[in-house]
Design an enzyme around this catalytic site. Structure first.
Site, PDB file in Angstrom:
ATOM      1  N   HIS A   3      21.286 -24.801  20.707  1.00 43.89           N
ATOM      2  CA  HIS A   3      20.969 -25.261  22.058  1.00 43.89           C
ATOM      3  C   HIS A   3      19.543 -25.769  22.182  1.00 43.89           C
ATOM      4  CE1 HIS A   3      24.615 -22.920  23.132  1.00 43.89           C
ATOM      5  NE2 HIS A   3      24.745 -23.878  24.018  1.00 43.89           N
ATOM      6  N   GLY A   4      18.679 -25.402  21.256  1.00 45.51           N
ATOM      7  CA  GLY A   4      17.302 -25.884  21.346  1.00 45.51           C
ATOM      8  C   GLY A   4      16.405 -25.138  20.390  1.00 45.51           C
TER       9      GLY A   4
END
Lengths: 543, 349
Positions: A347-348
């Site tokens: 997600h990051g």
């Protein structure tokens, strides 16, 4: 270009649809080619330069896939494995370079490990995670001998199909390939347009009427995590969980609706996850295609690898039925921790995403441990009320656990997330209970209650420009989440998805091509069009 | 040959799309007839102020701009200043806007009309970072709308259902000067509030109405920047500080401390950018009868404060230590100068 925009709705989509069905009269190949061109134009609307990256990625993976398909005989197994490894690694290197290299170099510079010339921002190509994952899945499918019949243009359509290109669902060639090969797909049908449009309108309404209005208040709450007392902090956390829910749900519905307008069925990607009774069920309902993808390509192979390693060490194969701690560690704990950690990082590049993954991993381990080692569910009849109470409690407990992870997910940093958690447990003070003013008026006639409410009634009295989420608005959204059937159930009679869904709701709520539904959806579309002004990009676009 | 089933699908999609089209057209025509501003930003007062600008183009230039949020709107009688100084004034005050938005608003107006000077009004307790909304309208959109060049279809793209619902819900408040959220503008865009502070007025809700911990770190530097930008263009810049209800100050030492600290910051900003500073409390105390609520003056208070400001602007010496009493509202007498309507444009333009 986002789905919820005037340019998409009034320019791109009509041109794409009309062109598609017009050229389809010349033949299926023309229709597929049009679809690819339209999808590339859709992608280029963001950053035309990255179309080249996308095309290179498609050409590379198609070539590797062909190579894998050509080595299907047993004697080629080793060379096939090497080719698969090379293909997957190359995809991951590209993904890593764009997604993580910049943040890692910046971090290296910030702790003085690297000179300043390494501190640069890498522009993340939109949807790179999704088209990379889709193509890794294709390579694995080719390794298993699937996708033989697909030519390059159909493969390009499979990857670039604009309803899923940017934020999923993650498709498999076995799901889409046969549809692209079927000439019947390209026949104009009012049924496809009618059902697809209806599905799309429901998704659009979720996005612009339910998710986007929360974006600004959520932004305020998470930008000032130490400024709010307990109830206000909770309201921001709940508002974000609802924003994320309706944003993703809306996107998923729109993707299904758009694909169906073009005669293509998508799998369900979102199935009322906040109705889950435990965290395992939650992941079976939230971003379903990603969960299945990670399960088949990460979780299961890790468990298999650990089992094989034990066999090689002559420790004996693990058995789920044995219920030993060693089996639990190898078959559940380690695979889950690795999978969820990687899911978090996917997600990051921030530490909060890693912790988000670890929190979910921990929940899943606890949930699985309860199933493995906990008491067996009682078979005796406790009465419907008790059963419903237990289910309700489980749903709320699961939801609260999920909200905690979403706070970590949304917070601007780990420190900010901890501040939010502090606010949620009352470390920043306890503000008065949010009671709707109408309830206040009614209950206020009863002496002691009036005193109590007067002391506690403040939260709702805060002016709207102070940015608190309105409790009535949150309550309406919770009603929709928990009391109403989801889109696929409403549309279930006409099966517009690859997943079979039972029309398990009141007949009154089941979609039909009737005037009643046309008027209702027309009104919903009008309301949505009058809300596009404030529309925000989909939250999952950033991944 | 199409089957009945296919016909019903076809009819369904046509009915659905036609319904949406009809609803959209009806809404747009209703909004146009009721003269509701499109929702260019989530801030309704800001949008309405844009509509006001479209319908009240300055008759003479350069125009003097009164800038800021609700204090500019409710405390500065720009009509009085216009009549006194015989020059065009426009009040750009809009509830809840931040300093950067005020500056942006001023700049966009200055792109359309020559601006002579800027008077920025704020209260020491009202100016803060949190909750203030930064709203922005792209310059081409601002220009097209304010100059009346926007088409109906283009206006429709800025309609917003939640904004319209909010408008509908608060219709009477927006059109009535007895509400603090009133947007019933005067001919220059001010809103004199016709609210008389009663015995159970703002005192009862002091703790609710005022944030005792207003964070204002960014807003002061934003103000300094605004001031420097205006001065760089060679225009005078005046900072006007609005008063706070005396009871609020007396009852709460924390408020006193915040006000003292803020005033010092305003002074520093004014000195730093060579601006004038007018703090009404340096000269006079406005008693309770001049207030609509803890932070905002009523119509008479606005008149009293603006009269002092006008004297300050004329360079007259103002006696210090006076107490100004507004003696309750006489709505019939104030209506002559302050009457305006959110709906109807001023007849003077």
């Amino acid at each position: 270009m986002v789905f919820a925009s005037y340019s998409f709705l009034f320019i791109f989509l009509p041109i794409a649809l009309v062109g598609y069905y017009l050229v389809a009269k010349l033949g299926a190949d023309y229709a597929v080619s049009w679809l690819v061109l339209a999808s590339l134009a859709f992608y280029a609307a963001w950053n035309p330069a990255f179309v080249i990256l996308l095309l290179c990625s498609i050409a590379f993976n198609f070539a590797i896939g062909r190579g894998l398909l050509a080595r299907q005989k047993e004697e080629n197994k080793k060379s096939r494995s090497r080719l698969l490894f090379f293909g997957v690694a190359a995809n991951l290197v590209v993904l890593f370079s764009f997604k993580y290299l910049g943040p890692i170099l910046s971090w290296g510079h910030s702790i003085s490990l690297l000179p300043s010339r390494f501190d640069f921002n890498v522009v993340l190509p939109l949807g790179i995670s999704f088209f990379t994952f889709t193509q890794i899945g294709y390579l694995v499918d080719c390794d298993h001998g699937r996708g033989k019949d697909l030519d390059l243009i159909r493969y390009a359509a499979f990857v670039t199909l604009f309803p899923h290109l940017i934020a999923g669902p993650i498709l498999h060639i076995r799901e889409i390939g046969p549809q692209l090969l079927n000439p019947d797909t390209y026949r104009l049908r009012s049924k496809n347009l009618s059902i697809g449009t209806s599905f799309f309108i429901i998704g659009l309404a979720k996005k612009v009427l339910l998710a986007d209005p929360l974006a600004d208040v959520v932004k305020i709450g998470f930008a000032h995590p130490r400024d709010f007392a307990m109830f206000a902090t909770w309201s921001y956390a709940l508002a974000y969980s609802l924003q994320l829910y309706f944003d993703f749900s809306g996107y998923s519905d729109m993707a299904i609706g758009l694909a169906y307008m073009f005669g293509i069925k998508f799998p369900i990607n979102f199935d009322s996850p906040y109705k889950s009774r435990n965290i395992i069920e939650f992941w079976k309902r939230w971003h379903i295609t990603l969960t299945l993808y990670l399960t088949s390509l990460l979780y299961n192979p890790i468990g298999l690898y650990l089992n094989r390693r034990r066999l090689r060490a002559a420790q004996g194969a693990l058995n789920r039925n044995a219920k030993t701690l060693s089996a639990f560690n190898s078959l559940v704990l380690i695979p889950i921790l690795i999978t969820m950690t990687l899911a978090g990082i996917w997600h990051g590049a921030g530490l909060q995403f890693l912790l988000f993954g670890l929190m979910h991993g921990t929940y899943l381990i606890i949930n699985h441990a309860w199933h493995w080692f906990g008491p067996k569910p009682s078979a005796k009849n406790r009465g419907r009320l008790v059963d419903d109470g237990i289910v309700g409690f489980s749903v709320v407990l699961t939801y609260v656990a999920v909200v905690a992870t979403q706070v970590m997910f949304r917070a601007l940093s780990v420190g900010a997330a901890l501040q939010m958690f502090g606010g949620m447990i009352g470390l920043h003070g306890v503000d008065p209970i949010p009671v709707p003013s109408t309830v206040m008026t009614v209950l206020g006639h009863f002496g002691p209650i009036q005193t109590f409410l007067t002391k506690t009634h403040h939260f709702l009295a805060v002016p709207a420009d102070d940015g608190n989420p309105a409790p009535a608005g949150l309550a309406l959204r919770f009603f929709i989440v928990w009391a109403l059937p989801n889109s696929q159930t409403i549309m279930a009679k006409f099966s517009p998805t690859l997943t079979e869904v039972k029309p398990d709701t009141s007949p009154w709520l089941l979609w039909q091509p009737t005037v009643r539904w046309a008027l209702a959806l027309g009104l919903l579309l009008a309301l949505s069009l009058m809300s596009l002004q404030q529309t925000k990009v989909f939250l999952y676009f950033q991944f | 040959m199409k089957t009945d089933h296919e016909h019903s699908f076809g009819r369904h999609i046509i009915t659905c799309l036609a319904t949406a089209l009809v609803v959209c057209v009806v809404v747009e025509l209703t909004c146009l007839s009721l003269r509701i501003a499109p929702l260019f930003t989530p801030n309704l007062p800001f949008n309405e102020k844009m509509r006001f600008l479209r319908e009240h183009r300055p008759v003479s230039t350069p125009v003097a701009v009164v800038s800021g949020a609700s204090i500019a709107l409710n405390d500065i009688d720009s009509d009085m200043l216009e009549d006194e100084e015989k020059r065009s004034f426009v009040n750009l005050g809009a509830n809840g806007i931040s300093v950067p938005t005020s500056e942006q608003f001023y700049k966009q107006l200055a792109d359309l009309y020559p601006v002579g000077e800027v008077i920025f009004a704020a209260s020491p307790l009202e100016l803060r970072d949190a909750y203030r909304s930064d709203v922005e309208v792209p310059p081409p959109v601002f220009r097209r709308y304010v100059l009346g060049r926007m088409t109906m279809a283009e206006e429709f793209t800025y309609r917003d259902i939640s904004g319209l619902m909010s408008y509908w819900k608060n219709w009477s408040e927006y059109h009535n000067r007895t509400s603090p959220t009133s947007m019933a503008f005067t001919k220059t865009g001010a809103v004199p509030l016709e609210i008389d502070v009663g015995p159970a007025g703002p005192r009862a809700g002091i703790s609710e109405a005022i944030d005792l911990n207003p964070h204002c770190t960014r807003c002061m530097s934003d103000l300094a920047q605004f001031c420097r930008d205006v001065r760089r263009d060679g225009r005078p810049f005046t900072i006007v500080l609005g008063p706070v209800l005396p009871d609020v100050i007396e009852q709460n030492p924390r408020v006193r401390a915040v006000i003292a600290d803020r005033k010092e910051q305003f002074r520093t900003v004014a000195e730093g950018c060579d601006a004038q500073l007018f703090d009404i409390t340096d000269y006079a105390t406005l008693d309770d009868s001049c207030f609509a609520n803890s932070l905002h003056l009523n119509a008479q208070g606005m008149g009293a404060m603006t009269a002092q400001l006008a004297r300050f602007r004329r360079g007259e010496s103002i006696p210090k230590g006076t107490t100004l009493t507004c003696g309750g509202l006489h709505l019939a007498t104030t209506s002559g100068t302050h009457q305006g309507s959110l709906i109807a444009p001023s007849s003077s333009h």
